[in-house]
Design a protein around this motif. Structure first.
Motif, PDB file in Angstrom:
ATOM      1  N   VAL A   1       0.823  -1.218   0.000  1.00 11.91           N
ATOM      2  CA  VAL A   1       0.000   0.000   0.000  1.00 11.91           C
ATOM      3  C   VAL A   1       0.856   1.268   0.000  1.00 11.91           C
ATOM      4  N   ALA A   2       1.853   1.317   0.868  1.00  6.00           N
ATOM      5  CA  ALA A   2       2.691   2.530   0.954  1.00  6.00           C
ATOM      6  C   ALA A   2       3.449   2.738  -0.350  1.00  6.00           C
ATOM      7  N   LEU A   3       3.912   1.654  -0.944  1.00  8.90           N
ATOM      8  CA  LEU A   3       4.616   1.774  -2.225  1.00  8.90           C
ATOM      9  C   LEU A   3       3.679   2.342  -3.287  1.00  8.90           C
ATOM     10  N   GLY A   4       2.483   1.793  -3.385  1.00  6.62           N
ATOM     11  CA  GLY A   4       1.518   2.264  -4.378  1.00  6.62           C
ATOM     12  C   GLY A   4       1.235   3.746  -4.226  1.00  6.62           C
ATOM     13  N   ARG A   5       1.022   4.165  -2.994  1.00 11.02           N
ATOM     14  CA  ARG A   5       0.708   5.582  -2.766  1.00 11.02           C
ATOM     15  C   ARG A   5       1.871   6.471  -3.162  1.00 11.02           C
ATOM     16  N   ALA A   6       3.090   6.026  -2.825  1.00 13.68           N
ATOM     17  CA  ALA A   6       4.273   6.832  -3.165  1.00 13.68           C
ATOM     18  C   ALA A   6       4.471   6.888  -4.677  1.00 13.68           C
ATOM     19  N   LEU A   7       4.074   5.824  -5.374  1.00  7.07           N
ATOM     20  CA  LEU A   7       4.283   5.762  -6.822  1.00  7.07           C
ATOM     21  C   LEU A   7       3.265   6.580  -7.608  1.00  7.07           C
ATOM     22  N   ALA A   8       2.160   6.960  -6.942  1.00  5.00           N
ATOM     23  CA  ALA A   8       1.079   7.618  -7.675  1.00  5.00           C
ATOM     24  C   ALA A   8       1.561   8.859  -8.422  1.00  5.00           C
ATOM     25  N   SER A   9       2.545   9.554  -7.866  1.00  4.09           N
ATOM     26  CA  SER A   9       3.016  10.769  -8.536  1.00  4.09           C
ATOM     27  C   SER A   9       4.282  10.507  -9.357  1.00  4.09           C
ATOM     28  N   VAL A  10       4.694   9.250  -9.467  1.00  2.00           N
ATOM     29  CA  VAL A  10       5.984   8.931 -10.089  1.00  2.00           C
ATOM     30  C   VAL A  10       5.834   7.964 -11.276  1.00  2.00           C
ATOM     31  N   ALA A  11       4.993   6.942 -11.093  1.00  2.00           N
ATOM     32  CA  ALA A  11       4.871   5.882 -12.105  1.00  2.00           C
ATOM     33  C   ALA A  11       3.775   6.216 -13.115  1.00  2.00           C
ATOM     34  N   HIS A  12       3.788   5.516 -14.243  1.00  2.00           N
ATOM     35  CA  HIS A  12       2.750   5.693 -15.271  1.00  2.00           C
ATOM     36  C   HIS A  12       1.643   4.661 -15.165  1.00  2.00           C
ATOM     37  N   ALA A  13       2.010   3.414 -14.872  1.00  2.00           N
ATOM     38  CA  ALA A  13       1.045   2.310 -14.833  1.00  2.00           C
ATOM     39  C   ALA A  13       1.468   1.335 -13.747  1.00  2.00           C
ATOM     40  N   ALA A  14       0.502   0.640 -13.180  1.00  2.00           N
ATOM     41  CA  ALA A  14       0.839  -0.375 -12.179  1.00  2.00           C
ATOM     42  C   ALA A  14      -0.210  -1.470 -12.177  1.00  2.00           C
ATOM     43  N   ILE A  15       0.199  -2.624 -11.674  1.00  2.00           N
ATOM     44  CA  ILE A  15      -0.707  -3.760 -11.484  1.00  2.00           C
ATOM     45  C   ILE A  15      -0.135  -4.580 -10.336  1.00  2.00           C
ATOM     46  N   ASP A  16      -0.997  -5.257  -9.604  1.00  2.00           N
ATOM     47  CA  ASP A  16      -0.430  -6.153  -8.593  1.00  2.00           C
ATOM     48  C   ASP A  16      -0.290  -7.550  -9.201  1.00  2.00           C
ATOM     49  N   VAL A  17       0.773  -8.233  -8.822  1.00  2.00           N
ATOM     50  CA  VAL A  17       1.077  -9.529  -9.432  1.00  2.00           C
ATOM     51  C   VAL A  17       0.304 -10.611  -8.681  1.00  2.00           C
ATOM     52  N   SER A  18      -0.914 -10.873  -9.151  1.00  2.00           N
ATOM     53  CA  SER A  18      -1.746 -11.889  -8.512  1.00  2.00           C
ATOM     54  C   SER A  18      -1.817 -13.161  -9.352  1.00  2.00           C
ATOM     55  N   ASP A  19      -1.750 -13.014 -10.666  1.00  2.00           N
ATOM     56  CA  ASP A  19      -1.874 -14.188 -11.549  1.00  2.00           C
ATOM     57  C   ASP A  19      -0.528 -14.627 -12.125  1.00  2.00           C
ATOM     58  N   GLY A  20       0.548 -13.928 -11.803  1.00  2.00           N
ATOM     59  CA  GLY A  20       1.857 -14.216 -12.373  1.00  2.00           C
ATOM     60  C   GLY A  20       2.331 -13.025 -13.199  1.00  2.00           C
ATOM     61  N   LEU A  21       3.651 -12.797 -13.178  1.00  2.00           N
ATOM     62  CA  LEU A  21       4.218 -11.625 -13.851  1.00  2.00           C
ATOM     63  C   LEU A  21       3.855 -11.571 -15.334  1.00  2.00           C
ATOM     64  N   MET A  22       3.998 -12.696 -16.041  1.00  2.00           N
ATOM     65  CA  MET A  22       3.720 -12.700 -17.484  1.00  2.00           C
ATOM     66  C   MET A  22       2.282 -12.260 -17.760  1.00  2.00           C
ATOM     67  N   ALA A  23       1.352 -12.849 -17.004  1.00  2.00           N
ATOM     68  CA  ALA A  23      -0.062 -12.530 -17.217  1.00  2.00           C
ATOM     69  C   ALA A  23      -0.343 -11.076 -16.847  1.00  2.00           C
ATOM     70  N   ASP A  24       0.179 -10.644 -15.711  1.00  2.00           N
ATOM     71  CA  ASP A  24      -0.191  -9.317 -15.214  1.00  2.00           C
ATOM     72  C   ASP A  24       0.516  -8.197 -15.973  1.00  2.00           C
ATOM     73  N   LEU A  25       1.798  -8.378 -16.269  1.00  2.00           N
ATOM     74  CA  LEU A  25       2.475  -7.394 -17.117  1.00  2.00           C
ATOM     75  C   LEU A  25       1.819  -7.391 -18.503  1.00  2.00           C
ATOM     76  N   GLY A  26       1.368  -8.565 -18.926  1.00  2.00           N
ATOM     77  CA  GLY A  26       0.633  -8.663 -20.194  1.00  2.00           C
ATOM     78  C   GLY A  26      -0.594  -7.762 -20.208  1.00  2.00           C
ATOM     79  N   HIS A  27      -1.270  -7.634 -19.053  1.00  2.00           N
ATOM     80  CA  HIS A  27      -2.444  -6.749 -18.967  1.00  2.00           C
ATOM     81  C   HIS A  27      -2.035  -5.284 -19.145  1.00  2.00           C
ATOM     82  N   ILE A  28      -0.906  -4.900 -18.552  1.00  2.00           N
ATOM     83  CA  ILE A  28      -0.425  -3.521 -18.733  1.00  2.00           C
ATOM     84  C   ILE A  28      -0.131  -3.291 -20.217  1.00  2.00           C
ATOM     85  N   CYS A  29       0.538  -4.257 -20.850  1.00  2.00           N
ATOM     86  CA  CYS A  29       0.905  -4.102 -22.271  1.00  2.00           C
ATOM     87  C   CYS A  29      -0.350  -3.962 -23.139  1.00  2.00           C
ATOM     88  N   GLU A  30      -1.313  -4.837 -22.897  1.00  2.00           N
ATOM     89  CA  GLU A  30      -2.539  -4.805 -23.686  1.00  2.00           C
ATOM     90  C   GLU A  30      -3.243  -3.453 -23.529  1.00  2.00           C
TER      91      GLU A  30
END
Ligand code: ADP
Ligand code: MG
Length: 317
Positions: A193-222
């Motif tokens: 949670v603290a990481l997510g909040r800190a990233l809100a003004s820094v990162a462009h996109a985020a997802i939590d890795v619940s189904d596996g990196l390939m699947a979840d990063l795949g969602h960001i790419c799509e």
């Protein structure tokens, strides 16, 4: 086991007297009333015995998990969790089980300042649904926010929970210290949670890795209409994972295994120093694992050469 009525059960295990700021009406009426201070995020997730956790899993771990996976979704938006509702389906009203469950649930809720404001209690196969509401940041971390050229990062280590599921399925059971740490990570995932909040003004996109990196990063790419290249040697692996399963299997689980609830996010390369500072302040490892590229699909590189990737993450249907 003393017989417990539905209302007694709610009163005893889930109703707490404290009235947090912004709560106009809590447990006990037909619906709760909260005061929203602006845009809110809402997430809901269900876990089912035998599917998301082993039947017979410790009740406090089930209470923890049911809330943690929702806090993780809220974290992946860069938001601040505030409220939760709980729909509990139980085969029986076992007071020892309920006590353990409530302990696990509230220990985590208290740590993140989340108040339980309502729910539903029914009889049936053990199923837990938690909904979390929270305050959205000015610029939420949507999956569609990734841009070609972004660096890709991931927090913590990957593959530990998938390894734990493997170890839990083994007979005789794994009794190594490394195995115990992996199983602990699976049982008590830590929402970032603290990481997510800190990233809100820094990162462009985020997802939590619940189904596996390939699947979840795949969602960001799509969603971001781009592809990704990741370097297999950059994947953060815990020493426990490598020692329990060896480096090859460890990397496979880091790519495809679910349930880690780390954050995967993308940011402009210029943000590297800011991200390093956030990681240092939070005492949390953040690793750069690749970048977003033109095109589509995920490429995993070993020594700069594309390799055949393992199957994507868990799907229910
Ligand atoms: P209704 O019949 O209107 O659906 P319920 O009898 O289901 O009401 O619930 C009574 C009150 O208890 C409501 O405020 C509801 O939100 C709350 N509640 C029921 N189950 C839970 C639970 N497991 N955790 C927290 N609150 C609960
Ligand atoms: Mg009801």
């Amino acid at each position: 086991m003393p017989k417990l009525g539905e209302f007694e059960l709610i009163e005893r295990y889930f109703h707490r007297e404290a009235a947090p700021k912004g709560l106009k009406l809590g447990i006990g009426d037909d619906a709760a009333i909260i005061e929203a201070s602006g845009p809110m995020v809402v997430a809901v997730d269900t876990i089912v015995a035998g599917i998301h956790f082993p039947s017979g899993h410790a009740p406090d771990a089930i209470g923890h998990r049911a809330l943690a996976i929702n806090l993780s979704d809220v974290a992946a938006m860069g938001a601040e969790p505030r409220w939760a509702t709980l729909a509990l389906t139980l085969p029986e009203a076992d007071s020892d089980w309920l006590e353990g469950f409530a302990e696990g649930f509230f220990a985590l809720a208290d740590r993140f300042g989340v108040a339980l404001i309502g729910g539903d209690t029914t009889r049936g196969a053990l199923t837990v649904t938690v909904q979390v509401l929270g305050d959205a940041p000015a610029a939420p971390l949507e999956r569609a926010g990734g841009r070609v050229g972004d660096a890709i990062f991931v927090s913590g280590t990957l593959g530990d929970s998938a390894a734990a599921v493997e170890l839990l399925g083994r007979a005789p059971p794994d009794t190594s210290a490394a195995g115990a740490r992996l199983i602990e990570r699976f049982s008590y995932p830590e929402p970032r949670v603290a990481l997510g909040r800190a990233l809100a003004s820094v990162a462009h996109a985020a997802i939590d890795v619940s189904d596996g990196l390939m699947a979840d990063l795949g969602h960001i790419c799509e969603a971001s209409r781009c592809g990704a290249k990741i370097d297999i040697a950059a994947l953060p692996l815990s020493p426990e994972l490598e020692s329990a399963l060896g480096p090859e299997r460890a990397a496979t689980l880091a790519l495809g295994g679910g349930d880690d609830y780390e954050l995967c996010f993308t940011a402009a390369p210029e943000q590297r120093p800011a991200i390093r500072r956030i990681a240092r302040e939070l005492g949390l490892a953040v690793s750069e694992i690749g970048r977003l590229v033109d095109g589509d699909g995920l490429t995993v590189l070993r020594n700069g050469v594309p390799m055949a990737a393992p199957a994507p993450g868990y799907r229910h249907f």
